[in-house]
Design a protein around this motif. Structure first.
Motif, PDB file in Angstrom:
ATOM      1  N   ASP A  25      -8.502  11.441   4.026  1.00 16.31           N
ATOM      2  CA  ASP A  25      -9.585  11.495   5.418  1.00 16.31           C
ATOM      3  C   ASP A  25      -8.600  10.532   6.416  1.00 16.31           C
ATOM      4  O   ASP A  25      -7.812   8.845   5.447  1.00 16.31           O
ATOM      5  N   PRO A  26      -8.797  10.814   7.779  1.00 15.30           N
ATOM      6  CA  PRO A  26      -7.923   9.172   8.044  1.00 15.30           C
ATOM      7  C   PRO A  26      -8.793   8.226   8.866  1.00 15.30           C
ATOM      8  O   PRO A  26      -8.400   7.260   9.086  1.00 15.30           O
ATOM      9  N   ARG A  27      -9.544   8.113   7.791  1.00 17.58           N
ATOM     10  CA  ARG A  27     -10.232   6.864   8.084  1.00 17.58           C
ATOM     11  C   ARG A  27     -10.145   5.510   6.534  1.00 17.58           C
ATOM     12  O   ARG A  27     -10.728   5.028   6.637  1.00 17.58           O
ATOM     13  N   SER A  28      -9.089   6.556   6.080  1.00 19.69           N
ATOM     14  CA  SER A  28      -8.511   6.009   4.425  1.00 19.69           C
ATOM     15  C   SER A  28      -7.565   4.948   5.106  1.00 19.69           C
ATOM     16  O   SER A  28      -6.562   5.183   5.509  1.00 19.69           O
ATOM     17  N   GLY A  29      -7.872   3.777   4.796  1.00 21.41           N
ATOM     18  CA  GLY A  29      -6.874   2.938   5.511  1.00 21.41           C
ATOM     19  C   GLY A  29      -5.999   2.213   3.815  1.00 21.41           C
ATOM     20  O   GLY A  29      -6.198   2.986   3.074  1.00 21.41           O
ATOM     21  N   SER A  30      -5.615   1.097   4.489  1.00 22.45           N
ATOM     22  CA  SER A  30      -4.205   0.985   2.528  1.00 22.45           C
ATOM     23  C   SER A  30      -5.312   0.398   1.266  1.00 22.45           C
ATOM     24  O   SER A  30      -5.806  -0.311   1.502  1.00 22.45           O
ATOM     25  N   GLN A  31      -4.555   1.095   0.498  1.00 20.98           N
ATOM     26  CA  GLN A  31      -5.082   0.004  -0.730  1.00 20.98           C
ATOM     27  C   GLN A  31      -4.484  -0.837  -0.637  1.00 20.98           C
ATOM     28  O   GLN A  31      -5.185  -1.476  -2.521  1.00 20.98           O
TER      29      GLN A  31
END
Lengths: 220, 216
Positions: A25-31
């Motif tokens: 997903d484009p909204r998926s950020g750093s883990q």
């Protein structure tokens, strides 16, 4: 709030390293960035949740000799992250998954008591065990425990940690501490009187806890 | 606190009654122990919208590549030559495989493989569709009102004391739940409108001090 209705408890888990997490997903950020932990924790506190919960990864998992695609490289250690979150939240409980097959009770009792102290009574410990030889290669001089022994060690680990935390009376009197059992022999004065406020808990067997698994010990 | 698996309301109630029923033997009240399953959720403006989003989330979670990874975890064999959109392999799993390291072992790979094959044949599903069907069910799917009602029902009927939400997006995965579901739970009178205390014990409704004299 109407009295009499059974109240719901809510908590949040940081998205894990299994297939629940959506990466595409484009909204998926750093883990791994602190800002990701901070955003989720602050949102949980805004929602008046009981606590925020982190899993533990002690060795990068492998698939056909390569790092498993869904694992997170560089994920910071849980208690360290929770100490940092204690500074940017005020009420939210902070729960760490920490393995009782590895680690030492004095050292871990100290780290959890420190989190409880720095967060003013918001620490929790999700006790898990591991019988995974692959993970064990990173610990215990390369050894590990079989299924039965890991619960024996975990039970004495837990008892020892509790004895350390309870070696201060509520009146602030520090009593000498000594534990002698099949697993641990420790003589120490505990410098920590905290975690009388903390919470101990456990996962049910089969709960996806990646590499570690656990069973509920008898309530104490 | 027990962090458990989410299951059907019936199975949840059975586990809840079993564990809570044991507490008296240890001198503890039912409320002294909280049972909170880990759950996932997908919200939408309507239930139909949420179902559509949930299907999309499942497709994202189980990419063609992840479908083969999941299959290999069960089979314990290199299946990289198989087409994720094709049928399941005919060969049986290797029970002594060391292909996957550091993950909880599939307890009964032969049994799981048999179940997956049966599902695939019954519904005419590809590898990827079978993995989606078998591994990626979301716990609560619906409009905020539907999800709030389902959560309340679960707790009111003693299938749980609450939930550990597992969002599928970092870092924004909790935003919609807190903005849209929490206010409905508060309106229903089943969730706090402010923290009563400052410690985790107070949030869980537990006594502040658990000092046990004479343990060392």
């Amino acid at each position: 709030m109407s009295r009499g209705k059974k109240q719901i408890h809510l908590a949040a888990h940081f998205p894990g390293v299994n297939s629940t997490t959506v990466w595409a997903d484009p909204r998926s950020g750093s883990q791994i960035d602190f800002s990701s932990f901070e955003h989720l924790a602050r949102t949980a506190e805004r929602g008046l949740f009981d606590f925020f919960f982190l899993a533990e990864g002690l060795r990068l998992r492998e698939h056909a000799g390569r790092i498993h695609d869904l694992d997170v490289v560089g994920r910071p250690e849980s208690i360290t992250v929770l100490n940092a979150l204690a500074a940017v939240t005020e009420r939210l409980g902070l729960a760490a998954t920490v393995n009782a097959t590895f680690n030492e009770p004095y050292e871990l009792a100290r780290r959890l008591a420190s989190l409880d102290h720095l967060s003013a009574g918001r620490a929790a410990w999700n006790v898990v065990t591991s019988s995974d030889a692959f993970t064990g290669e990173n610990f215990r001089r390369g050894g590990y425990l079989d299924r039965a022994d890991r619960y024996t060690r975990a039970a004495e680990f837990l008892a020892t940690a509790r004895e350390l935390w309870d070696s201060w009376t509520p009146e602030g009197e520090q009593r000498p501490f000594a534990h002698s059992g099949p697993q641990f022999r420790i003589g120490a004065r505990s410098p920590y009187r905290a975690l009388r406020r903390g919470i101990r808990w456990s996962s049910r067997p089969g709960t996806p806890a990646r590499g570690g698994s656990s069973r509920p010990p008898p309530p104490t | 606190m027990i962090f458990t698996r989410h299951s059907t309301p019936e199975a949840g109630r059975e586990f809840y009654a079993d564990v809570k029923g044991r507490l008296a033997r240890y001198g503890r009240e039912p409320g002294d122990l909280k049972i909170m399953p880990g759950v996932t959720y997908v919200l939408g403006d309507t239930d139909a919208d949420a179902q559509e989003r949930a299907a999309e989330v499942r497709r994202q979670q189980v990419s063609p590549q992840n479908a083969i990874l999941a299959l290999e975890q069960v089979w314990g064999r290199d299946l990289s030559g198989y087409d994720p959109d094709g049928p399941l392999p005919d060969l049986d799993p290797d029970p002594d495989s060391a292909l996957v390291q550091g993950r909880v072992r599939v307890a009964d790979p032969v049994g799981v493989a048999r179940k997956w094959r049966a599902l695939s044949e019954a519904k005419g599903l590809s590898i990827r569709q079978t993995v989606i069907e078998s591994t990626s069910r979301q716990s609560f799917v619906g409009s905020p009102a539907t999800v709030a009602a389902a959560l309340e029902e679960h707790v009111a009927t003693d299938a749980a004391d609450g939930f550990i939400l597992v969002p599928h997006l970092t870092p924004g995965g909790l935003d919609d739940f807190v903005d849209r579901v929490v206010p409905l739970l508060q309106e229903r009178g089943v969730f706090r409108t402010e923290y009563a205390g400052t410690t985790l014990r107070s949030h869980l409704g537990l006594p502040e001090s658990v000092w046990k004299a004479g343990t060392p």
